[in-house]
Design a protein around this motif. Structure first.
Motif, PDB file in Angstrom:
ATOM      1  N   GLN A   1      34.085  43.976  37.616  1.00  0.00           N
ATOM      2  CA  GLN A   1      33.983  43.033  38.731  1.00  0.00           C
ATOM      3  C   GLN A   1      33.587  41.652  38.225  1.00  0.00           C
ATOM      4  O   GLN A   1      32.622  41.495  37.491  1.00  0.00           O
ATOM      5  N   ASP A   2      34.377  40.635  38.645  1.00  0.00           N
ATOM      6  CA  ASP A   2      34.120  39.232  38.301  1.00  0.00           C
ATOM      7  C   ASP A   2      34.130  38.972  36.799  1.00  0.00           C
ATOM      8  O   ASP A   2      33.536  38.016  36.316  1.00  0.00           O
TER       9      ASP A   2
ATOM     10  N   MET B   1      39.480  41.266  33.244  1.00  0.00           N
ATOM     11  CA  MET B   1      40.433  41.898  34.155  1.00  0.00           C
ATOM     12  C   MET B   1      41.871  41.706  33.689  1.00  0.00           C
ATOM     13  O   MET B   1      42.692  42.619  33.766  1.00  0.00           O
TER      14      MET B   1
ATOM     15  N   PRO C   1      36.079  54.706  42.188  1.00  0.00           N
ATOM     16  CA  PRO C   1      35.540  53.751  43.165  1.00  0.00           C
ATOM     17  C   PRO C   1      34.830  54.480  44.296  1.00  0.00           C
ATOM     18  O   PRO C   1      35.290  55.511  44.776  1.00  0.00           O
TER      19      PRO C   1
ATOM     20  N   ARG D   1      42.280  48.650  46.990  1.00  0.00           N
ATOM     21  CA  ARG D   1      43.006  48.296  45.774  1.00  0.00           C
ATOM     22  C   ARG D   1      43.883  49.416  45.241  1.00  0.00           C
ATOM     23  O   ARG D   1      44.969  49.159  44.713  1.00  0.00           O
TER      24      ARG D   1
ATOM     25  N   GLY E   1      38.784  47.978  37.948  1.00  0.00           N
ATOM     26  CA  GLY E   1      38.282  46.986  38.895  1.00  0.00           C
ATOM     27  C   GLY E   1      36.811  47.187  39.212  1.00  0.00           C
ATOM     28  O   GLY E   1      36.058  46.223  39.387  1.00  0.00           O
ATOM     29  N   VAL E   2      36.382  48.441  39.284  1.00  0.00           N
ATOM     30  CA  VAL E   2      34.975  48.751  39.527  1.00  0.00           C
ATOM     31  C   VAL E   2      34.135  48.350  38.313  1.00  0.00           C
ATOM     32  O   VAL E   2      33.058  47.760  38.440  1.00  0.00           O
TER      33      VAL E   2
ATOM     34  N   SER F   1      28.933  44.110  36.824  1.00  0.00           N
ATOM     35  CA  SER F   1      29.888  44.558  35.812  1.00  0.00           C
ATOM     36  C   SER F   1      29.162  45.296  34.717  1.00  0.00           C
ATOM     37  O   SER F   1      28.052  44.960  34.327  1.00  0.00           O
TER      38      SER F   1
ATOM     39  N   ARG G   1      35.109  34.342  47.151  1.00  0.00           N
ATOM     40  CA  ARG G   1      34.089  35.350  46.863  1.00  0.00           C
ATOM     41  C   ARG G   1      32.990  35.283  47.918  1.00  0.00           C
ATOM     42  O   ARG G   1      32.542  34.203  48.295  1.00  0.00           O
TER      43      ARG G   1
ATOM     44  N   GLU H   1      43.243  41.852  42.197  1.00  0.00           N
ATOM     45  CA  GLU H   1      41.787  41.779  42.156  1.00  0.00           C
ATOM     46  C   GLU H   1      41.250  40.706  43.104  1.00  0.00           C
ATOM     47  O   GLU H   1      40.219  40.887  43.759  1.00  0.00           O
TER      48      GLU H   1
ATOM     49  N   ALA I   1      37.990  45.607  47.608  1.00  0.00           N
ATOM     50  CA  ALA I   1      37.852  46.757  46.707  1.00  0.00           C
ATOM     51  C   ALA I   1      38.262  48.058  47.364  1.00  0.00           C
ATOM     52  O   ALA I   1      38.814  48.945  46.711  1.00  0.00           O
TER      53      ALA I   1
END
Length: 424
Positions: free
Chosen positions: A144-145, A149, A206, A346, A140-141, A3, A407, A338, A343
């Motif tokens: 991430q995590d 979000m 993405p 999406r 989302g890119v 991220s 995950r 998400e 990915a």
């Protein structure tokens, strides 16, 4: 990919932290400009066709063809963007939309028959650039995590609401004060300029997954059970938008105050926007699946009371509550993507959801109009009730399908490149 959020230890996710995400502004500003025409299209078509034909029925039909075409083709645009990259899809898409919109304008001004307008409306709707889903995919890119979000989903919901406040106002002003065709011409020009500027931001789009020289096999978002449940859920939300548009206009007309329509719908939109802002500012500890169930139950309950309103104040209060219940449902649904969708699919998933809202809205406009004409004044409010109650029943029955994917870790394999491999 890690991220790229910049945060301080112990800081709570919020809009300030979200907007400090490295590189976010490079796609946010052109993205806002490029999505503005989306909210101008329908009203511009209605005002132009009504001026050239003198019929609101013809104008509504042409706008409905455009909306249905957009809803049906949007997911395929998202799938192509996931498979080949957003830029690859956007460049020809904005050109086709611009040419289609200008062709529709020329036909309308030339008093072409209605069937010709319908024919031109199909590519105009089918080629609407799906900027909102593409922006969400870029978040989302970047995130991430990250707990941001949900904040990003709320931010996008508020952005959508601002778009649908400014877009129709701009289109109406242009069509009434400049020329009936000015709204649609401006929509086409903004689509071209904004779309090309957004497509130019290659660094934030993405990546298309590849293995060696072969592309990874694409998984359709529609094949994921949770996405299908969310599509039904968003169809119900679309029924609220469509039913409110027709029924509020009919109610205002029935009491001899047509000017109140804008006030009442503005109150509804304000509730949506305010709750979206709050939703994004909260550090949620409740799982998104549970939040969606609770929020959607509240939406169905408030929407079911609309048909009982017989005074302006009561209807305004109910509209505000309904609007306040919509944003959390939308935001949570987008957040669930998400965890449900890989990915590489999406953008397609987001376009299925936005297309579902548009399709539900188009169906609700038609159904509510028929009820208002054939039954009593306010009967159109039964459409939001029916749409949300049916969607809630589906959501409750199939809530287990919204369980998010576990995950996966990745390991390296081969020489010179890494291939993602799921490890149980």
């Amino acid at each position: 990919m890690a991220s790229t959020v910049t945060s301080r230890p112990g800081s709570r996710p919020g809009y300030g932290q979200l907007l400090r995400t490295r590189g976010a502004w490079t796609f946010l500003l052109p993205g806002f400009a490029a999505r503005q025409p989306f909210a101008m299209l329908t009203i511009s078509i209605v005002l132009l066709v009504q001026h050239t034909t003198g019929s609101y029925g013809a104008a509504g039909a042409a706008a409905a063809v455009t909306g249905v075409s957009m809803a049906l083709f949007a997911p395929y645009s998202g799938r192509l963007a996931d498979r080949y990259g957003q830029r690859t899809v956007l460049l020809p898409g904005v050109l086709v939309h611009t040419l289609s919109g200008l062709t529709f304008t020329a036909l309308a001004l030339g008093h072409a028959p209605l069937w010709a307008l319908f024919v031109a409306a199909v590519p105009t709707g089918a080629s609407v650039p799906q900027i909102g889903p593409m922006v969400r995919a870029r978040w989302g890119v970047k995130l991430q995590d990250s707990p941001l979000m949900t904040t990003a989903a709320a931010f996008e919901s508020v952005t959508d609401e601002l778009t649908f406040v400014f877009g129709p106002l701009l289109a109406t002003a242009l069509c009434t004060a400049v020329n009936p065709a000015a709204g649609l011409i401006t929509e086409a020009a903004l689509t071209l300029v904004g779309g090309l500027l957004f497509a130019a931001q290659k660094g934030t789009q993405p990546k298309v997954a590849v293995v060696g020289h072969a592309r990874v096999e694409h998984v359709s978002a529609l094949s994921i059970p949770g996405v299908r449940v969310l599509i039904v859920t968003f169809l119900g939300i679309g029924s609220v938008f469509g039913g409110m548009q027709v029924s509020l206009a009919a109610f205002s007309e029935s009491i001899g105050e047509p000017g109140l329509n804008g006030v009442l719908y503005g109150t509804f939109a304000a509730g949506n926007m305010l709750s979206g802002i709050v939703c994004g500012a909260v550090a949620w500890k409740v799982a998104p699946q549970r939040r969606l169930l609770v929020g959607y139950a509240a939406l169905a309950l408030t929407a079911s009371a609309l048909w009982t309103a017989h005074s302006v104040l009561f209807l305004a209060a109910l509209g505000l509550l309904v609007g306040m219940c919509i944003a959390p449902a939308l935001i949570t649904g987008y957040t669930l993507v998400e965890g449900l969708v890989p990915a590489g699919a999406r953008t397609e998933a987001f376009t299925w959801l936005t297309g579902a809202v548009a399709l539900g809205q188009a169906a609700a406009v038609t159904a509510a109009g028929q009820l208002e004409d054939r039954l009593w004044g306010g009967a159109g409010f039964l459409v939001p009730m029916a749409g949300t109650v049916l969607a809630l029943g589906t959501l409750v029955a199939l809530r287990s399908r919204l369980a998010t994917r576990p995950r996966s870790r990745t390991v390296a394999r081969g020489v010179g490149h890494r291939v993602p491999v799921a490890v149980d």
